[in-house]
Design an enzyme around this catalytic site. Structure first.
Site, short mmCIF file in Angstrom:
data_model
loop_
_atom_site.label_atom_id
_atom_site.label_comp_id
_atom_site.label_asym_id
_atom_site.label_seq_id
_atom_site.Cartn_x
_atom_site.Cartn_y
_atom_site.Cartn_z
N LEU A 185 0.84 -1.20 0.00
CA LEU A 185 0.00 0.00 0.00
C LEU A 185 0.88 1.25 0.00
O LEU A 185 1.63 1.49 0.95
CB LEU A 185 -0.91 0.01 1.23
CG LEU A 185 -1.69 -1.29 1.49
CD1 LEU A 185 -2.60 -1.12 2.70
CD2 LEU A 185 -2.49 -1.70 0.25
N ALA A 186 0.77 2.02 -1.08
CA ALA A 186 1.66 3.18 -1.21
C ALA A 186 0.93 4.43 -1.68
O ALA A 186 1.53 5.35 -2.21
CB ALA A 186 2.79 2.84 -2.20
N GLY B 198 -8.54 5.27 2.91
CA GLY B 198 -8.13 4.35 3.97
C GLY B 198 -7.45 3.09 3.46
O GLY B 198 -7.52 2.76 2.28
N GLU C 246 -7.11 1.26 16.57
CA GLU C 246 -6.25 2.39 16.19
C GLU C 246 -6.11 3.33 17.38
O GLU C 246 -7.03 3.46 18.19
CB GLU C 246 -6.84 3.13 15.00
CG GLU C 246 -6.73 2.37 13.69
CD GLU C 246 -5.30 1.91 13.41
OE1 GLU C 246 -4.44 2.77 13.17
OE2 GLU C 246 -5.04 0.70 13.45
N HIS D 253 44.55 13.26 -1.01
CA HIS D 253 43.99 14.41 -0.29
C HIS D 253 43.30 15.41 -1.22
O HIS D 253 43.77 15.67 -2.32
CB HIS D 253 45.06 15.21 0.48
CG HIS D 253 46.37 14.53 0.64
ND1 HIS D 253 46.78 14.02 1.85
CD2 HIS D 253 47.36 14.26 -0.23
CE1 HIS D 253 47.98 13.47 1.71
NE2 HIS D 253 48.34 13.60 0.46
N TYR E 233 38.71 16.36 -6.30
CA TYR E 233 37.39 16.05 -6.83
C TYR E 233 37.54 15.44 -8.21
O TYR E 233 38.09 16.07 -9.13
CB TYR E 233 36.53 17.32 -6.92
CG TYR E 233 35.30 17.09 -7.78
CD1 TYR E 233 34.31 16.20 -7.36
CD2 TYR E 233 35.16 17.70 -9.03
CE1 TYR E 233 33.21 15.92 -8.16
CE2 TYR E 233 34.06 17.43 -9.83
CZ TYR E 233 33.09 16.53 -9.39
OH TYR E 233 32.01 16.25 -10.18
N ASN F 120 49.06 8.45 -9.58
CA ASN F 120 49.11 9.24 -8.38
C ASN F 120 48.45 10.59 -8.65
O ASN F 120 48.86 11.32 -9.55
CB ASN F 120 50.55 9.42 -7.92
CG ASN F 120 50.61 9.88 -6.47
OD1 ASN F 120 49.60 10.32 -5.91
ND2 ASN F 120 51.76 9.80 -5.85
N ALA G 37 47.58 16.25 -4.32
CA ALA G 37 46.60 16.97 -3.50
C ALA G 37 46.02 18.14 -4.28
O ALA G 37 46.73 18.84 -4.99
CB ALA G 37 47.28 17.47 -2.23
C1 UD1 Z 1 -1.30 1.74 9.94
C2 UD1 Z 1 -2.31 0.81 10.67
C3 UD1 Z 1 -1.83 0.65 12.10
C4 UD1 Z 1 -0.42 0.09 12.13
C5 UD1 Z 1 0.55 0.94 11.32
C6 UD1 Z 1 1.87 0.23 11.19
C7 UD1 Z 1 -4.51 1.20 9.63
C8 UD1 Z 1 -5.81 1.89 9.77
N1 UD1 Z 1 -3.61 1.43 10.62
O1 UD1 Z 1 -1.37 2.99 10.56
O2 UD1 Z 1 -2.71 -0.22 12.80
O3 UD1 Z 1 0.02 -0.03 13.47
O4 UD1 Z 1 0.02 1.16 10.00
O5 UD1 Z 1 2.85 1.05 10.66
O6 UD1 Z 1 -4.30 0.49 8.68
N2 UD1 Z 1 -2.39 3.99 2.34
C9 UD1 Z 1 -3.00 3.90 1.10
N3 UD1 Z 1 -4.22 4.44 0.90
C10 UD1 Z 1 -4.90 5.07 1.89
C11 UD1 Z 1 -4.28 5.17 3.16
C12 UD1 Z 1 -3.04 4.62 3.36
O7 UD1 Z 1 -2.43 3.32 0.17
O8 UD1 Z 1 -6.02 5.54 1.64
C13 UD1 Z 1 -1.05 3.40 2.54
C14 UD1 Z 1 -0.01 4.41 2.96
O9 UD1 Z 1 0.69 4.92 1.82
C15 UD1 Z 1 0.92 3.59 3.86
C16 UD1 Z 1 0.02 2.48 4.40
O10 UD1 Z 1 -1.13 2.48 3.59
O11 UD1 Z 1 2.00 3.01 3.13
C17 UD1 Z 1 -0.35 2.72 5.84
O12 UD1 Z 1 -0.98 3.99 5.96
P1 UD1 Z 1 -0.58 5.01 7.12
O13 UD1 Z 1 -1.39 6.22 6.97
O14 UD1 Z 1 0.88 5.15 7.20
O15 UD1 Z 1 -1.13 4.19 8.39
P2 UD1 Z 1 -0.70 4.32 9.91
O16 UD1 Z 1 -1.38 5.48 10.52
O17 UD1 Z 1 0.77 4.25 10.03
#
Ligand code: UD1
Ligand code: CA
Length: 424
Positions: free
Chosen positions: A10-11, A80, A156, A331, A334, A345, A348
């Site tokens: 998830l990113a 989320g 949470e 020494h 760059y 060699n 410096a």
């Molecule tokens: C989350 C967990 C938490 C856990 C923690 C660990 C949830 C609700 N909470 O919290 O229980 O202890 O990770 O590090 O899952 N992301 C999406 N889409 C979204 C929201 C987030 O892709 O809509 C991705 C973010 O880029 C991230 C990952 O999900 O890589 C986690 O999201 P983040 O907001 O970091 O969650 P935490 O608050 O750290």
């Protein structure tokens, strides 16, 4: 042989706590973007089918993914972690095995731990497992709720009661699920009333209520599941991974004189019996041979290759350069975009002037050359075998110095040796 799980990273999150114009997952720890750490860990654990959920406008994130050869799933609105997972349902339609779900902000996770997690998930014959950790620093993480030892759900921090906040077992955000079951149950998860988001964590309670046992696999070292939400956590990840890399080099026979004052990016290669002196910075992709002495105060940047028995001393900066065996750059120098031969060699204060304001140019210094102190080499230029430059010489661009000749002065001219007393 059982089928390996697929992985879903998830990113797509906004990463607001970083306070940055750069997507969070592109911030670097130990010279590598956070997301790339997670991808390589998953891959190293033996998982081939990898998907990454990205936001709509994440063109830079997408180019990193193309580079790494993984597939993308788009989450148009950041509603989320549960919502993010649901976006991958179509892509994973034909996948009947398990799914490893991970956040892209957990760069310290090791492949070995992923393998153990998969093994323990299978041995226990459950359909959902959570990777957890016991920690004194639970702030910001979801807490694992248990009754009579059995997992009931994840709370949470925002929603946790004071007693729940005291729970020391935290959710790493890394899970294994039966893929089909996960998507079925995720649809039953309601949006969180406070944040209006669909939390992935809430699927655990839904699973438990429908009679599915959920098990935890605890990591031994909580550092491994550090989630990077803030700049200070980014520094922590940088340190953890950096120290781990230094330990790896030590085991391989490299002396790191003072690890807390040395930075070596992830994946750098260093040969046996090389010594790294303090305050040295070695960037990603650098390769160093055996029996070298590097530093103190050396900086070796991108695409530097150093042969065996080379000295790179104090206040030397190298970038996109190749240094031949037994060459000395002791020494204050760059060298950029330079190919240096063997047994050269470099005096410096030698500087390659490799940038003309528009483009970078190459310098070649052939075997056995002797570059006098304070020489400026204006690229593109070649110094021939066993040629010499006098102290303070400025060798101008496109005026190669022939092998065996000596140049001196500004601009540098070939010195002709005249016998004393002979007439011009
Ligand atoms: C989350 C967990 C938490 C856990 C923690 C660990 C949830 C609700 N909470 O919290 O229980 O202890 O990770 O590090 O899952 N992301 C999406 N889409 C979204 C929201 C987030 O892709 O809509 C991705 C973010 O880029 C991230 C990952 O999900 O890589 C986690 O999201 P983040 O907001 O970091 O969650 P935490 O608050 O750290
Ligand atoms: Ca996080």
């Amino acid at each position: 042989m059982m089928r390996m799980p697929a992985a879903l990273i998830l990113a797509a999150g906004r990463g607001e706590r970083m306070n940055s114009d750069v997507p969070k997952v592109l911030h670097e720890a130990a010279g590598v973007p956070l997301l790339e750490h997670v991808i390589s860990t998953v891959r190293e654990a033996g998982i081939q089918r990898i998907y990454v959920v990205v936001g709509r406008n994440a063109s830079k994130v997408r180019s990193l993914l193309t580079l790494n050869g993984v597939k993308t799933v788009v989450q148009k609105q950041q509603l989320g972690t549960g919502h993010a997972v649901l976006q991958a349902e179509r892509a994973l339609k034909d996948h009947s095995g398990d799914l490893l779900v991970l956040p892209a902000d957990a760069p310290c996770l090791r492949a070995e731990t992923v393998r153990e997690f998969i093994r323990s998930h299978r041995n226990r014959r459950v359909r959902a497992s959570i990777l957890t950790a016991l920690t004194n620093h639970s702030k910001g993480y979801g807490r694992i709720l248990r009754r009579s030892g059995q997992i009931q759900g994840i709370r949470e921090e925002l929603e946790a009661s004071p007693a729940e906040r005291d729970v020391a077992e935290i959710n790493s955000g890394i899970y294994l699920f039966d893929t089909k079951l996960l998507f079925r149950k995720l649809r039953e998860v309601k949006r969180n009333p406070r944040k209006k988001e669909r939390y992935l964590t809430d699927v655990i309670e839904v699973l438990v209520h429908s009679g599915n046992r959920v098990r935890a696999h605890r990591v031994r070292n909580g550092q491994e599941v550090l989630g990077v939400n803030t700049r200070s956590q980014l520094s922590m990840a940088h340190q953890i991974i950096g120290q781990r890399e230094l330990e790896r080099h030590s085991r391989n026979g490299v002396t790191i004189q003072n690890p807390s004052q040395t930075f070596v990016a992830k994946g750098v290669r260093i040969g046996r019996d090389t010594i790294i002196f303090p305050f040295t910075w070695i960037g990603p992709g650098v390769v160093i041979g055996r029996n070298c002495e590097i530093g103190p105060f050396a900086k070796l940047k991108a695409r530097v290759r150093v042969g065996n028995g080379v000295t790179v001393g104090s206040f030397v900066e190298l970038v996109r350069s190749e240094i031949g065996e037994r060459t000395c750059i002791k020494h204050l120098s760059y060298l950029g975009d330079t190919k240096v031969g063997r047994k050269v060699n470099i005096g410096a204060g030698t500087i390659t002037a490799n940038f003309d304001g528009k483009r970078k140019h190459r310098t070649v210094i052939q075997d056995g050359a002797l570059i006098g102190s304070n020489t400026v080499l204006v690229a593109p230029v070649t110094i021939g075998r066993k040629a010499k430059t006098g102290a303070g010489a400025v060798v101008v661009a496109r005026h190669p110095v022939p092998s065996g000749k000596t140049v001196v002065g500004v601009p540098a001219r070939i010195m002709t040796t005249k016998k004393r007393g002979s007439k011009g």
